[in-house]
Design a protein around this motif. Structure first.
Motif, short mmCIF file in Angstrom:
data_model
loop_
_atom_site.label_atom_id
_atom_site.label_comp_id
_atom_site.label_asym_id
_atom_site.label_seq_id
_atom_site.Cartn_x
_atom_site.Cartn_y
_atom_site.Cartn_z
N VAL A 17 3.52 -3.06 -7.69
CA VAL A 17 2.84 -4.30 -7.32
C VAL A 17 3.71 -5.47 -7.77
N PHE A 18 3.93 -6.44 -6.86
CA PHE A 18 4.77 -7.59 -7.15
C PHE A 18 3.93 -8.86 -7.06
N ASP A 19 4.38 -9.90 -7.79
CA ASP A 19 3.69 -11.18 -7.72
C ASP A 19 4.24 -12.01 -6.57
N ALA A 20 3.76 -13.25 -6.46
CA ALA A 20 4.17 -14.10 -5.33
C ALA A 20 5.65 -14.44 -5.36
N ASN A 21 6.27 -14.39 -6.56
CA ASN A 21 7.70 -14.70 -6.68
C ASN A 21 8.59 -13.46 -6.57
N GLY A 22 8.00 -12.32 -6.26
CA GLY A 22 8.78 -11.11 -6.09
C GLY A 22 9.04 -10.35 -7.38
N ARG A 23 8.46 -10.80 -8.50
CA ARG A 23 8.63 -10.09 -9.77
C ARG A 23 7.62 -8.97 -9.87
N ILE A 24 8.05 -7.87 -10.41
CA ILE A 24 7.18 -6.72 -10.51
C ILE A 24 6.09 -6.97 -11.55
N LYS A 25 4.85 -6.64 -11.22
CA LYS A 25 3.73 -6.79 -12.12
C LYS A 25 3.32 -5.46 -12.75
N SER A 26 3.34 -4.43 -11.94
CA SER A 26 2.96 -3.12 -12.45
C SER A 26 3.56 -2.02 -11.59
N GLU A 27 3.65 -0.84 -12.19
CA GLU A 27 4.17 0.33 -11.48
C GLU A 27 3.44 1.57 -12.01
N VAL A 28 3.03 2.42 -11.10
CA VAL A 28 2.33 3.66 -11.45
C VAL A 28 3.08 4.81 -10.80
N TYR A 29 3.41 5.80 -11.63
CA TYR A 29 4.04 7.01 -11.11
C TYR A 29 3.19 8.20 -11.51
N GLY A 30 3.10 9.19 -10.63
CA GLY A 30 2.34 10.39 -10.94
C GLY A 30 2.89 11.60 -10.22
N ALA A 31 2.76 12.76 -10.87
CA ALA A 31 3.16 14.00 -10.21
C ALA A 31 2.20 14.36 -9.09
N GLU A 32 0.91 14.06 -9.31
CA GLU A 32 -0.10 14.29 -8.27
C GLU A 32 -1.29 13.38 -8.53
N GLY A 33 -1.86 12.85 -7.45
CA GLY A 33 -3.03 11.99 -7.54
C GLY A 33 -4.13 12.49 -6.61
N ARG A 34 -5.38 12.37 -7.07
CA ARG A 34 -6.53 12.81 -6.29
C ARG A 34 -7.62 11.74 -6.36
N HIS A 35 -8.18 11.40 -5.20
CA HIS A 35 -9.27 10.42 -5.16
C HIS A 35 -10.57 11.14 -4.87
N TYR A 36 -11.62 10.83 -5.68
CA TYR A 36 -12.94 11.44 -5.52
C TYR A 36 -13.91 10.38 -5.01
N PRO A 37 -14.42 10.54 -3.78
CA PRO A 37 -15.29 9.49 -3.22
C PRO A 37 -16.65 9.42 -3.89
N ASP A 38 -17.17 10.53 -4.47
CA ASP A 38 -18.51 10.48 -5.05
C ASP A 38 -18.55 9.59 -6.29
N THR A 39 -17.46 9.53 -7.04
CA THR A 39 -17.39 8.67 -8.23
C THR A 39 -16.43 7.50 -8.04
N ASP A 40 -15.74 7.46 -6.90
CA ASP A 40 -14.74 6.42 -6.62
C ASP A 40 -13.75 6.31 -7.78
N THR A 41 -13.19 7.45 -8.16
CA THR A 41 -12.22 7.51 -9.24
C THR A 41 -10.93 8.13 -8.72
N LEU A 42 -9.83 7.80 -9.40
CA LEU A 42 -8.52 8.34 -9.07
C LEU A 42 -7.97 9.05 -10.29
N GLU A 43 -7.62 10.32 -10.12
CA GLU A 43 -7.03 11.11 -11.19
C GLU A 43 -5.54 11.26 -10.92
N ILE A 44 -4.73 11.04 -11.96
CA ILE A 44 -3.27 11.13 -11.82
C ILE A 44 -2.76 12.09 -12.88
#
Length: 219
Positions: free
Chosen positions: A79-106
């Protein structure tokens, strides 16, 4: 001597007989007419019911089960800000989204985040679970959160902080990190161990509970 009978009475006699029979017929019909009308109405109602389409019953809502609706493997999100500087970065070997709890597991997650003042905070864990609006993160298994030393908006120096534990819960809305399991807090060169902890970043204060051990280095 020949005599001739008048024809008019002979002609009118059959006519009277026909009229009489017609009247008798209608008398009989009038007796059963209500029954006939009721039968016709019943047949008409039956025909209307057969001709009217049956309204479709709306399908029952499907109950959500705790199963992922999508997966990601070896992914990286920046994720970058308006000036193009990075704000955050997330890396994961595997990610799963669960709609019943609206959660993301990484799995095997690595997270980098920069504050508005440019302070870098990193987090790693065997598993990270985040809620839908990314205001709560649960780190499990070899969880480590490190905030590099720097200065806040007022120019005050902020020490380097490290949090180690098997379970760490981060609440970004309140700038809070908590754990109800054994945790190690390293502040510059000082070390503090406790059975549970609540740290408030806005107050720069930590509340340690249980068996607390503190190792302070001379200044």
């Amino acid at each position: 001597m020949n005599s001739t009978l008048p024809l008019e009475p002979l002609v009118k006699a059959p006519q009277r007989m026909v009229k009489k029979r017609v009247y008798q017929f209608w008398d009989q019909v009038s007796i059963y007419l209500p029954v006939l009308l009721m039968g016709l109405l019943a047949l008409a109602s039956y025909w209307l019911l057969r001709a009217t389409p049956i309204p479709e019953v709306p399908p029952a809502e499907r109950e959500l089960v705790h199963e992922p609706d999508y997966r990601m493997r070896r992914f990286s999100v920046k994720v970058f800000d308006a000036n193009g500087r990075i704000k955050s970065e997330v890396y994961g070997a595997e990610g799963r989204h669960y709609p019943d709890t609206d959660t993301l597991e990484i799995d095997k997650a690595r997270i980098r985040n920069y504050s508005p003042e440019g302070l870098l905070t990193t987090a790693t864990a065997q598993r990270v679970t985040s809620n839908g609006d990314n205001t709560e993160f649960v780190l499990e298994g070899d969880a480590i959160v490190v905030r590099q030393a720097g200065k806040n908006a007022a120019g005050k120096r902020l020490p380097r902080l490290e949090f180690h534990g098997e379970y760490l819960r981060v609440l970004t809305k309140w700038d809070m990190l908590a754990s109800d399991q054994p945790v190690l807090l390293i502040r510059d060169n000082d070390q503090m161990r406790a059975d549970s902890m609540v740290y408030r970043g806005d107050r720069q204060a930590a509340m340690l509970k249980g068996r607390v051990k503190v190792q302070m280095q001379p200044r």
